[in-house]
Design an enzyme around this catalytic site. Structure first.
Site, PDB file in Angstrom:
ATOM      1  CG  HIS A 165       1.339  -5.657   1.221  1.00 11.39           C
ATOM      2  ND1 HIS A 165       2.365  -6.135   2.308  1.00 11.39           N
ATOM      3  CD2 HIS A 165       1.919  -4.506   0.739  1.00 11.39           C
ATOM      4  CE1 HIS A 165       3.573  -5.522   2.045  1.00 11.39           C
ATOM      5  NE2 HIS A 165       3.506  -4.635   1.035  1.00 11.39           N
ATOM      6  CD  GLN A 206      -6.904  -1.611   5.074  1.00  8.86           C
ATOM      7  OE1 GLN A 206      -7.178  -1.140   6.206  1.00  8.86           O
ATOM      8  NE2 GLN A 206      -6.958  -0.641   3.852  1.00  8.86           N
ATOM      9  CG  HIS A 212       2.612  -1.603   4.917  1.00  8.79           C
ATOM     10  ND1 HIS A 212       3.880  -1.171   5.111  1.00  8.79           N
ATOM     11  CD2 HIS A 212       2.678  -2.648   3.843  1.00  8.79           C
ATOM     12  CE1 HIS A 212       4.901  -2.067   4.250  1.00  8.79           C
ATOM     13  NE2 HIS A 212       4.131  -2.878   3.647  1.00  8.79           N
TER      14      HIS A 212
END
Length: 103
Positions: free
Chosen positions: A76, A78, A80
């Site tokens: 998650h 990464q 973002h």
């Protein structure tokens, strides 16, 4: 050694801040406020650098050996980071289009 949870949150928070600043810069550019837009874009770049620095530390500690536990929250984070980088690139181009239209 970085605390994994703290590192992941550092990526998420800074990448999210970068993305938010990009969209705020775009809103200002749309109204012709290019100095404000440029300042916000510069702040977005700095927040992105912070997120990327945390990612780099994690990669360095892993040494390509799978030492870092891969979790859903890591994926998650990464996501973002990569989304914020793409956002910054696209917003930069859109601001330039607005700038040219304003001439």
């Amino acid at each position: 050694m970085l605390d994994l949870e703290e590192a992941v949150m550092g990526i998420i928070v800074n990448a999210g801040q970068s993305r938010s600043l990009c969209f705020e810069a775009l809103r200002h550019a749309r109204t012709g406020m290019f100095t404000k837009a440029d300042g916000l874009l510069a702040a977005a770049i700095e927040a992105g650098k912070e997120a990327h620095a945390v990612q780099t530390k994690l990669i360095e500690e892993d040494e390509g050996e799978g030492k870092t536990k891969m979790t859903l929250i890591m994926v998650h984070a990464q996501d973002h980071l990569m989304t914020s980088i793409l956002c910054r690139e696209l917003v930069t181009e859109l601001i330039e289009i607005y700038r040219r239209q304003a001439m």
